[in-house]
Motif scaffolding. Structure first.
Motif, PDB file in Angstrom:
ATOM      1  N   GLN A  80       0.825  -1.207   0.000  1.00 27.91           N
ATOM      2  CA  GLN A  80       0.000   0.000   0.000  1.00 27.91           C
ATOM      3  C   GLN A  80       0.865   1.265   0.000  1.00 27.91           C
ATOM      4  O   GLN A  80       0.550   2.251  -0.679  1.00 27.91           O
ATOM      5  N   ALA A  81       1.948   1.222   0.757  1.00 28.20           N
ATOM      6  CA  ALA A  81       2.861   2.372   0.784  1.00 28.20           C
ATOM      7  C   ALA A  81       3.491   2.595  -0.579  1.00 28.20           C
ATOM      8  O   ALA A  81       3.666   3.743  -1.021  1.00 28.20           O
ATOM      9  N   VAL A  92       2.197   1.758  -3.535  1.00 23.98           N
ATOM     10  CA  VAL A  92       1.178   2.288  -4.437  1.00 23.98           C
ATOM     11  C   VAL A  92       1.065   3.799  -4.271  1.00 23.98           C
ATOM     12  O   VAL A  92       1.035   4.558  -5.249  1.00 23.98           O
ATOM     13  N   GLU A  93       1.015   4.261  -3.026  1.00 26.76           N
ATOM     14  CA  GLU A  93       0.919   5.697  -2.764  1.00 26.76           C
ATOM     15  C   GLU A  93       2.183   6.423  -3.210  1.00 26.76           C
ATOM     16  O   GLU A  93       2.119   7.525  -3.764  1.00 26.76           O
ATOM     17  N   PHE A  94       3.325   5.804  -2.972  1.00 21.34           N
ATOM     18  CA  PHE A  94       4.605   6.401  -3.366  1.00 21.34           C
ATOM     19  C   PHE A  94       4.651   6.606  -4.874  1.00 21.34           C
ATOM     20  O   PHE A  94       5.033   7.680  -5.361  1.00 21.34           O
ATOM     21  N   LYS A 112       2.157   6.796  -6.952  1.00 24.57           N
ATOM     22  CA  LYS A 112       1.172   7.784  -7.388  1.00 24.57           C
ATOM     23  C   LYS A 112       1.753   9.194  -7.371  1.00 24.57           C
ATOM     24  O   LYS A 112       1.387  10.047  -8.179  1.00 24.57           O
ATOM     25  N   ASN A 113       2.673   9.435  -6.442  1.00 25.22           N
ATOM     26  CA  ASN A 113       3.241  10.765  -6.265  1.00 25.22           C
ATOM     27  C   ASN A 113       4.603  10.942  -6.932  1.00 25.22           C
ATOM     28  O   ASN A 113       5.183  12.023  -6.874  1.00 25.22           O
TER      29      ASN A 113
END
Length: 219
Positions: free
Chosen positions: A76-77, A79-81, A83-84
């Motif tokens: 999950q981390a 995926v967020e990383f 995205k940014n």
């Protein structure tokens, strides 16, 4: 279409296979920061973990962490990383791809990245996938780099013999896989030093911008 540079020292090249991060994309430094942070928070016990795993697909990287809960948190981390992240190409990378495309050379991306990461890339650069005849991701093969299966699949998808292909790679695992495949290997010294890259490569260059196009075809 085949393309042959006429010279006594050249060879027939029917396909070019590009790794992505560290070859076309200037992104390995960002991933090193992420995996270094994960290793500090959830120690793997692997020395220099962020460099050791370069070229591994995600499932293999996650196997070094303690349990499913930790692995799910990391996914999950990541995926967020991603995205940014800003996916920036090395100077000259897209120019090289366009030049080879103009020459009629079939090309593939062969990366350990998974489908989700590639979608993040395509959202920033929607024109990118159309530049290649096929894209091989890490979740498309059972045995990832340093096994050569991904490069063999790339050549198969291009419809060419791997021995008539050139591979561009930067990571140790990727270079080992490329050499084992039977392709000609051009090592890019962006992630590792030239001293490490050179013994695993037929040709070593600092980055794709330092490549003379004819060097692809010289044995």
């Amino acid at each position: 279409m085949q393309f042959t540079v006429m010279s006594v020292t050249t060879r027939k090249i029917q396909g070019v296979l590009f790794d992505l991060d560290g070859v076309l994309l200037d992104s390995e430094g960002q991933y090193s920061i992420f995996w270094r942070a994960m290793d500090e928070r959830f120690p793997t016990g692997v020395e220099d973990f962020s460099n050791y795993i370069k070229g591994f697909h995600l499932a293999r990287i996650l196997s070094y962490f303690a349990n499913d809960e930790v692995r799910e948190h990391i996914v999950q981390a990541l995926v967020e990383f991603e995205k940014n992240m800003r996916f920036e190409f090395f100077p000259g990378a897209l120019a090289l791809v366009h030049r080879l495309r103009d020459m009629g050379i079939p090309m593939a991306i062969v990366t350990s990245s998974d489908h989700k990461k590639m979608q993040a890339l395509f959202s920033q650069h929607p024109e990118f996938p159309a530049l290649f005849d096929t894209i091989i991701t890490g979740d498309m093969v059972t045995r990832a780099k340093p096994d050569p299966d991904c490069f063999l699949l790339g050549a198969q998808r291009l419809g060419v013999d791997i021995k008539d292909c050139v591979v561009f790679e930067d990571s140790r695992n990727g270079l080992i896989a490329a050499r084992a495949s039977g392709a000609r290997v051009i090592g890019i010294a962006t992630t590792l030093s030239a001293d490490i890259v050179a013994p695993l490569s037929d040709l070593t260059i600092p980055c794709v911008n330092d490549l003379d196009i004819e060097q692809i075809f010289i044995s």
